[in-house]
Design a protein around this motif. Structure first.
Motif, PDB file in Angstrom:
ATOM      1  N   ASP A 183       0.809  -1.224   0.000  1.00 12.69           N
ATOM      2  CA  ASP A 183       0.000   0.000   0.000  1.00 12.69           C
ATOM      3  C   ASP A 183       0.837   1.266   0.000  1.00 12.69           C
ATOM      4  O   ASP A 183       0.325   2.361   0.216  1.00 12.69           O
ATOM      5  N   TRP A 515      -5.486   6.082  11.282  1.00 11.42           N
ATOM      6  CA  TRP A 515      -5.422   6.309   9.846  1.00 11.42           C
ATOM      7  C   TRP A 515      -6.674   5.805   9.140  1.00 11.42           C
ATOM      8  O   TRP A 515      -7.203   6.459   8.238  1.00 11.42           O
ATOM      9  N   ASN A 516      -7.198   4.679   9.569  1.00 11.64           N
ATOM     10  CA  ASN A 516      -8.263   4.031   8.829  1.00 11.64           C
ATOM     11  C   ASN A 516      -9.667   4.464   9.222  1.00 11.64           C
ATOM     12  O   ASN A 516     -10.582   4.410   8.391  1.00 11.64           O
ATOM     13  N   GLN A 565      -0.661   6.679  -5.321  1.00 11.78           N
ATOM     14  CA  GLN A 565      -1.368   6.543  -4.044  1.00 11.78           C
ATOM     15  C   GLN A 565      -1.879   5.107  -3.988  1.00 11.78           C
ATOM     16  O   GLN A 565      -2.917   4.765  -4.542  1.00 11.78           O
ATOM     17  N   HIS A 568      -5.576   1.763  -0.018  1.00  8.97           N
ATOM     18  CA  HIS A 568      -7.023   1.679  -0.220  1.00  8.97           C
ATOM     19  C   HIS A 568      -7.689   2.860   0.469  1.00  8.97           C
ATOM     20  O   HIS A 568      -7.460   3.123   1.653  1.00  8.97           O
ATOM     21  N   ASP A 569      -8.486   3.598  -0.274  1.00  4.60           N
ATOM     22  CA  ASP A 569      -9.156   4.790   0.257  1.00  4.60           C
ATOM     23  C   ASP A 569      -8.168   5.815   0.794  1.00  4.60           C
ATOM     24  O   ASP A 569      -8.476   6.576   1.714  1.00  4.60           O
ATOM     25  N   GLY A 570      -6.975   5.851   0.208  1.00  9.38           N
ATOM     26  CA  GLY A 570      -5.948   6.747   0.723  1.00  9.38           C
ATOM     27  C   GLY A 570      -6.351   8.209   0.706  1.00  9.38           C
ATOM     28  O   GLY A 570      -6.254   8.916   1.718  1.00  9.38           O
ATOM     29  N   ASN A 571      -6.825   8.688  -0.447  1.00  4.28           N
ATOM     30  CA  ASN A 571      -7.223  10.093  -0.519  1.00  4.28           C
ATOM     31  C   ASN A 571      -8.427  10.392   0.364  1.00  4.28           C
ATOM     32  O   ASN A 571      -8.523  11.474   0.963  1.00  4.28           O
ATOM     33  N   ARG A 572      -9.357   9.448   0.446  1.00  8.72           N
ATOM     34  CA  ARG A 572     -10.504   9.659   1.330  1.00  8.72           C
ATOM     35  C   ARG A 572     -10.037   9.833   2.770  1.00  8.72           C
ATOM     36  O   ARG A 572     -10.529  10.708   3.505  1.00  8.72           O
ATOM     37  N   ASN A 573      -9.062   9.015   3.186  1.00  4.94           N
ATOM     38  CA  ASN A 573      -8.550   9.140   4.547  1.00  4.94           C
ATOM     39  C   ASN A 573      -7.784  10.445   4.746  1.00  4.94           C
ATOM     40  O   ASN A 573      -7.817  11.033   5.833  1.00  4.94           O
ATOM     41  N   HIS A 575      -8.511  13.283   3.313  1.00  2.00           N
ATOM     42  CA  HIS A 575      -9.524  14.324   3.476  1.00  2.00           C
ATOM     43  C   HIS A 575     -10.254  14.177   4.807  1.00  2.00           C
ATOM     44  O   HIS A 575     -10.525  15.172   5.491  1.00  2.00           O
ATOM     45  N   ARG A 576     -10.575  12.925   5.173  1.00  2.00           N
ATOM     46  CA  ARG A 576     -11.249  12.700   6.444  1.00  2.00           C
ATOM     47  C   ARG A 576     -10.389  13.150   7.612  1.00  2.00           C
ATOM     48  O   ARG A 576     -10.884  13.731   8.583  1.00  2.00           O
TER      49      ARG A 576
END
Length: 864
Positions: A183, A515-516, A565, A568-573, A575-576
């Motif tokens: 990842d 992170w997740n 990147q 998994h869901d890297g950009n979403r994390n 931003h979150r």
């Protein structure tokens, strides 16, 4: 061929000659593209097929944009390395072996048309007896490397599928797991002769293995038990076999012992009275002693040596305290009787193409860790047993090494042929690394225990083995035999008995919910005994990013950026994790800075939290120190060796003396951490002040912190109760430490958006950027790589109260045409503008938007 013995003063009967010249590469089977079919390309050994293809112009650099995806065909290609070398025919009684220190991975070795051996393990070396096939004069050598992916799939079909974190069956082959993608890394599945190749010949005896184990006796005497194995040239099992006695001499620091060896194994003990102790960095010096082991053909003192091996050793004791206490099970390193707080990071391979990692590069990376106040690196289990250079430099710098065995995020079959390969690689590498005082822990695996207990994977096993026998039987058994001087942990994370492996009160813990799932302030929800992994993502530095990614326009969702990147869901994390603290900028260059800042904030909060609980918490290892390619990742230093802002945050958070405000009993509490051998006695000055500089409350307090200890100080209410939480800050200082505490998140604070004025001076070795704050300014950085790619700044993330000044030193060999760019809005940045949503064009007119900075005064001064 080149002789490795040419620069030795003694004439050895043992001859080692490298076979590194004249190699060629060809693709011999699989989906070979037309551009490569039938071609014979020059090859470098040591090296890898991808590097040879790049050098020949056959492929583009796979790190560039999305070119990695263009190379999926290579996963199923068989490669052939070939060369010719000249040699003398074996003499009667002479032993000749072809030696490969490292083959990646599934190989068929042929000499002069005869198959002399097979390989299936990247993590070990191989030796092949070639007495019967070596010719006088020209010899033809070929190594055919079968597709590692095809082999792994074949092994999986034979042994049964076992769960893993990623699609390819990396757990069915003894190869660097992250070669198949991770990842944070590319899926390139390298192939090549990645370590030296040589011909060895001898007619008496060689030192096959030398395993020095250093201990310290109660009276301070250093002791080296040198365990050795001899390999006699005439090894036939008949009455003609060599049964002579050989003399082995071991020397350390002027102390010498010798013994007559009639068999194939022996142990010689050398003592060094009053040996100086080796210490971790920050605890003492790192004296190293030269050990020389020589084997002589008999007792004749005039006879030349048959073989010589040299090592460097250090004297120290190491244990891990896991004795149960009132909380649970600690995990505290104890070196020379001193309890250590482990400050450090996880280490991954420093380049996906391993042969590009030079000693100079390793030394630079480890120096970066030391300069960031680290004292430990964990060699993670999805990579490799590192190079000798890595451990040598750690020995010299005093960096403690936690060494994983290479098992990661997967279940592993314990049946043949894997089991024999695991045992062979473990025996070889335990022996190879035994001399290094920096190595203080062997660890069975990375995250395989929680994979079984917590991830729901065991349901698919259907009774099949999954690796537990390796971690609880095979590996500790090998260590008990070969290296009983070091502690062992079955895995990371690990809790003893039937406890969940990631229990915060027992053993080691990995903290990944932050992170997740949850905000980074939730690091404070747990007080682990030792946090071996935690981290937060951000893009690489601007110079690195724009060298390798060329999307137009460049955005967080542009194709090449997303290709780098891998999480998994890297950009979403990203931003979150950003939104609760700072607005998510629309402009990419602002977004790049904001996510780097948020990474730094998140990890620093975790480090300070863990340190504030010493001695209950005894270690914090950030994930991760380095990158293997230009990626959006958790790294502190990117793949071009440039430190991210996180680097400076970690350096501050790991400082020997730390002030930090932490929640205790429902209120902010000042914690002072002293990680030095001297008491910390100081005067604390604390002010609650407005961003404009008005003092609302003031206090002065004496501070005394015992060596290697922490002290908790309850602050008076008037310092903790703001009149206006949006425009006040608590500033706490001593002569050598400082911390700032806020009463709201940045996005809710009334920062002045343009608080700085700046000057730029030309000085010896670069430039000096002086800043003055008209209003409180948080987390000031100089992103100098944007104007000079070689530029390194001595400090970042500096916060100033109104009226304060600071000078940044920019080290660069570049003469800037416009030095004022170092103070432009896109380079001289801080948190105020992001938090205040003040998005205005920079005065310098450069692209991107950011805070306004008063135009810099640029001065040229005599270089000093």
């Amino acid at each position: 061929m080149r002789s490795d013995t040419a620069d030795r003063s003694e004439q050895l009967s043992m001859m080692r000659t490298t076979v590194h010249d004249g190699w060629h590469l060809s693709a011999v089977d699989g989906p070979v593209p037309d551009s490569l079919a039938g071609r014979l390309l020059p090859a470098q050994v040591p090296g890898s097929a991808h590097l040879d293809l790049m050098a020949a112009g056959v492929i583009a650099d796979p790190y560039l944009d999305r070119h990695e995806s263009d190379l999926e065909w290579a996963h199923r290609v068989d490669w052939r390395y070939s060369t010719t070398f000249r040699a003398e025919a074996p003499r009667p009684g002479e032993r000749v072996e072809l030696v490969f220190d490292g083959i990646d991975t599934v190989g068929i070795i042929e000499l002069n048309g005869h198959v002399v051996g097979h390989t299936a393990n990247m993590h070990r070396g191989y030796r092949f007896d070639v007495r019967e096939v070596l010719h006088e004069g020209r010899n033809d050598l070929t190594v055919t490397l079968k597709s590692a992916l095809a082999y792994a799939e074949e092994m999986e079909d034979r042994l049964g599928r076992r769960q893993r974190a990623y699609p390819h069956p990396y757990n069915a082959i003894r190869k660097m797991a992250c070669s198949f993608g991770w990842d944070w890394g590319p899926d390139l599945q390298t192939a090549g002769l990645w370590k030296p190749v040589r011909l060895e010949r001898w007619d008496t005896v060689r030192l096959a293995r030398v395993r020095p184990l250093a201990t310290v006796q109660p009276d301070g005497t250093g002791r080296i038990d040198v365990h050795l194995e001899l390999d006699r040239a005439d090894d036939r099992a008949d009455d003609r076999a060599d049964d002579r006695a050989y003399t082995v001499v071991a020397k350390v620091n002027g102390h010498e012992e010798r013994a007559a060896v009639t068999g194939d194994t022996a142990t010689i003990t050398v003592t060094v009275p009053g040996a100086r102790l080796w210490w971790p960095v920050g605890y003492g010096e790192q004296p190293l002693y030269d050990l020389t082991v020589t084997v002589l053909p008999g007792d004749d003192p005039a006879a030349g040596p048959a073989d010589v091996v040299r090592r460097r050793v250090g004297f120290r004791t190491v244990t891990v305290d896991t004795g149960p206490d009132e909380i649970g099970t600690p995990f505290t390193f104890v070196v020379n009787g001193t309890r250590i707080f482990a400050k450090g990071a996880n280490w991954i391979p420093d380049d996906h193409f391993l042969t590009r990692v030079t000693r100079e590069r390793v030394a630079h990376r480890i120096d970066q860790a030391v300069n960031a106040n680290m004292n430990m690196l964990r060699v993670w289990g999805g990579g490799i047993y590192e190079s000798d250079d890595f451990y040598d430099v750690c020995d010299e710098r005093g960096v403690l090494v936690w060494q994983d065995f290479p098992f990661a995020c997967a279940f592993y079959a314990e049946e043949e042929p894997l089991r024999s390969e695991v045992e062979a690689e473990a025996r070889e590498n335990v022996t190879r690394l035994a001399a290094h005082p920096s190595l203080v822990l062997w660890n069975g695996n990375n995250e395989n225990l929680p994979a079984y207990h917590d991830w729901g994977w065991q349901e698919d096993l259907r009774g099949r083995s999954w690796g537990l026998g390796y971690y609880t039987d095979l590996l500790p058994g090998i260590l008990a035999e070969l290296d009983p001087t070091r502690p062992y942990a079955p895995g990371s994370p690990y809790s003893p008995g039937d406890l969940p492996p990631n229990d915060q009160d027992h053993g080691t813990r990995h903290e990944w919910d932050v992170w997740n799932v949850v905000d980074y302030t939730h690091y404070r929800d747990h007080v682990p005994r030792f946090c071996a992994e935690f981290g937060f993502q951000a893009p690489p530095t601007w110079a690195t990013l724009t060298r390798w990614i060329h999307d137009e326009p460049l955005t967080p969702a542009s194709p090449s950026f997303l290709h780098h990147q891998k999480a998994h869901d890297g950009n979403r994390n990203l931003h979150r994790g950003l939104a609760p603290h700072l607005p998510v900028p629309a402009d990419f260059e602002d977004w790049h800075w904001a996510t780097q800042l948020n990474q730094a904030r998140a990890v620093a909060l975790g480090v300070e939290h863990f340190r504030s609980w010493w001695p209950r918490t005894a270690g914090a290892l950030v994930w991760q120190l380095n990158d293997c390619w230009p990626a959006v990742s958790w790294s502190i230093v990117d793949s071009e060796e440039r430190p991210k802002p996180l680097y400076y945050a970690v350096k501050h958070a790991f400082a020997p003396r730390l002030l930090t405000v932490q929640p205790r009993d429902g209120r902010p509490t000042l914690i002072a951490v002293n990680d030095l051998d001297e008491p910390w006695t100081a005067k604390i000055v604390a002010t609650r002040q407005t961003f404009a500089g008005s003092i609302r409350a003031h206090g002065e307090f004496p501070l005394t912190v015992e060596p290697r200890s922490i002290t908790r100080l309850d602050l008076p209410d008037d310092l903790l109760e703001p009149v206006d939480a949006s425009s006040e800050v608590l500033v706490v200082t001593t002569a050598d430490a400082r911390t700032h505490h806020f009463f709201a998140e940045d996005r809710d604070l009334a920062y002045h958006p343009a608080p700085l004025s700046a000057t730029v001076d030309r000085v010896a070795g670069g430039y000096r950027v002086g800043v003055q704050a008209a209003s409180y300014t948080r987390d000031i950085v100089v992103l100098a790589d944007k104007v000079a790619p070689d530029a390194i700044v001595d400090d970042m993330l500096v916060s100033l109260a109104a009226g304060e000044t600071f000078t940044f030193h920019v080290h660069t060999a570049t003469t800037l045409r416009r030095p004022a760019e170092l103070a432009s809005a896109r380079v001289l940045r801080h948190a105020n503008a992001i938090a205040s949503r003040s998005h205005v064009s920079s005065a310098s007119g450069t692209h991107g938007v950011g805070q306004t900075v008063e135009p810099a005064v640029v001065r040229s001064r005599p270089l000093q």
